[in-house]
Write a protein that holds these residues in place. Structure first.
Motif, short mmCIF file in Angstrom:
data_model
loop_
_atom_site.label_atom_id
_atom_site.label_comp_id
_atom_site.label_asym_id
_atom_site.label_seq_id
_atom_site.Cartn_x
_atom_site.Cartn_y
_atom_site.Cartn_z
N ARG A 22 2.25 -5.84 9.56
CA ARG A 22 2.38 -6.07 8.12
C ARG A 22 1.36 -5.27 7.31
O ARG A 22 1.65 -4.84 6.20
CB ARG A 22 2.23 -7.55 7.80
CG ARG A 22 3.46 -8.37 8.15
CD ARG A 22 3.39 -9.77 7.59
NE ARG A 22 2.22 -10.53 8.00
CZ ARG A 22 2.09 -11.20 9.14
NH1 ARG A 22 3.09 -11.20 10.02
NH2 ARG A 22 1.00 -11.87 9.43
N LEU A 23 0.16 -5.08 7.83
CA LEU A 23 -0.90 -4.44 7.07
C LEU A 23 -1.07 -2.94 7.34
O LEU A 23 -1.80 -2.26 6.62
CB LEU A 23 -2.25 -5.14 7.33
CG LEU A 23 -2.33 -6.58 6.85
CD1 LEU A 23 -3.70 -7.17 7.18
CD2 LEU A 23 -2.05 -6.68 5.36
N GLY A 24 -0.39 -2.43 8.37
CA GLY A 24 -0.56 -1.02 8.75
C GLY A 24 -0.29 -0.05 7.62
O GLY A 24 -1.08 0.84 7.33
N GLU A 25 0.84 -0.23 6.95
CA GLU A 25 1.19 0.69 5.87
C GLU A 25 0.25 0.53 4.67
O GLU A 25 -0.14 1.51 4.03
CB GLU A 25 2.63 0.49 5.44
CG GLU A 25 3.10 1.57 4.50
CD GLU A 25 4.61 1.58 4.32
OE1 GLU A 25 5.11 2.66 4.03
OE2 GLU A 25 5.25 0.53 4.49
N SER A 26 -0.15 -0.70 4.39
CA SER A 26 -1.08 -0.92 3.28
C SER A 26 -2.45 -0.31 3.58
O SER A 26 -3.10 0.23 2.68
CB SER A 26 -1.23 -2.42 2.99
OG SER A 26 -0.01 -2.93 2.50
N ALA A 27 -2.87 -0.38 4.83
CA ALA A 27 -4.15 0.24 5.21
C ALA A 27 -4.08 1.75 5.05
O ALA A 27 -5.03 2.39 4.56
CB ALA A 27 -4.51 -0.14 6.64
N GLU A 28 -2.95 2.34 5.43
CA GLU A 28 -2.77 3.78 5.27
C GLU A 28 -2.77 4.15 3.79
O GLU A 28 -3.38 5.15 3.38
CB GLU A 28 -1.46 4.20 5.93
CG GLU A 28 -1.19 5.68 5.88
CD GLU A 28 0.11 6.03 6.56
OE1 GLU A 28 0.06 6.66 7.62
OE2 GLU A 28 1.18 5.67 6.02
N THR A 29 -2.11 3.34 2.97
CA THR A 29 -2.10 3.58 1.53
C THR A 29 -3.50 3.48 0.96
O THR A 29 -3.91 4.31 0.13
CB THR A 29 -1.16 2.59 0.82
OG1 THR A 29 0.15 2.76 1.34
CG2 THR A 29 -1.15 2.80 -0.68
N LEU A 30 -4.25 2.49 1.39
CA LEU A 30 -5.63 2.33 0.92
C LEU A 30 -6.46 3.56 1.26
O LEU A 30 -7.21 4.07 0.42
CB LEU A 30 -6.25 1.07 1.53
CG LEU A 30 -7.72 0.80 1.15
CD1 LEU A 30 -7.85 0.55 -0.34
CD2 LEU A 30 -8.26 -0.37 1.95
N LEU A 31 -6.32 4.07 2.46
CA LEU A 31 -7.06 5.28 2.87
C LEU A 31 -6.68 6.46 1.98
O LEU A 31 -7.54 7.21 1.51
CB LEU A 31 -6.78 5.60 4.34
CG LEU A 31 -7.45 6.85 4.89
CD1 LEU A 31 -8.97 6.72 4.85
CD2 LEU A 31 -6.97 7.13 6.30
N ARG A 32 -5.38 6.62 1.70
CA ARG A 32 -4.92 7.72 0.86
C ARG A 32 -5.45 7.59 -0.56
O ARG A 32 -5.96 8.55 -1.15
CB ARG A 32 -3.39 7.78 0.85
CG ARG A 32 -2.83 8.89 -0.01
CD ARG A 32 -1.31 9.01 0.09
NE ARG A 32 -0.57 7.78 0.02
CZ ARG A 32 -0.30 7.11 -1.11
NH1 ARG A 32 -0.72 7.56 -2.26
NH2 ARG A 32 0.41 6.00 -1.06
N VAL A 33 -5.38 6.40 -1.13
CA VAL A 33 -5.83 6.19 -2.51
C VAL A 33 -7.34 6.39 -2.62
O VAL A 33 -7.82 7.08 -3.53
CB VAL A 33 -5.40 4.79 -3.02
CG1 VAL A 33 -6.07 4.45 -4.34
CG2 VAL A 33 -3.88 4.72 -3.14
#
Length: 149
Positions: A22-33
């Motif tokens: 559930r959090l994998g994509e959000s973690a990737e987005t956080l890194l990108r942002v």
């Protein structure tokens, strides 16, 4: 260990698998942002004075500095914005990766600081290179447009 049937590693605590999924994509987005916004912050001073780094870029062999200095400012500032929002993510990340590899050379070789001086640039280059290869995810403008570079 790897589950041969699925090709995935087995988790030591299997119950965490759902959380990771559930959090994998959000973690990737956080890194990108975060990476994008920090590039914006780093490029802010350069965008205010786009010719200010002319001497520095010429000292690295990039002539004319009046061309390369504004390009550096645009890459860091506007490229950071593009990475943060996930628009044209791969080209923006590619340009940032090139800039960061030059800073690795600058700190390691030109300034003779070795790994200690270049480590932040190496980490940054690895992060931006990740987005060159991966692109943006579903939480990006690229995804909303339905196209990636």
């Amino acid at each position: 260990m790897t589950d041969l049937a699925s090709g995935r590693s087995r988790l030591i605590v299997p119950r965490l698998g759902g959380l990771y999924d559930r959090l994998g994509e959000s973690a990737e987005t956080l890194l990108r942002v975060v990476a994008g916004l920090l590039l914006v912050t780093h490029g802010y001073g350069k965008i205010l004075n786009p010719f200010g780094a002319s001497g520095m870029v010429e000292s690295l062999g990039f002539y004319p500095g009046a061309f390369w200095s504004p390009l550096l400012a645009v890459t860091e500032f506007f490229g950071g914005i593009l990475i943060a929002i996930g628009l044209l993510t791969r080209p923006a990340a590619f340009a940032a990766t090139i800039v960061l590899l030059v800073t690795v050379y600058f700190h390691w070789i030109v300034q003779d600081q070795g790994l200690g001086g270049a480590e932040k640039s190496i980490l940054w280059a690895a992060i931006t290179f990740y987005f060159v290869i991966r692109g943006a995810n579903s939480q990006s403008v690229d995804a909303r447009l339905g196209r990636q570079f």
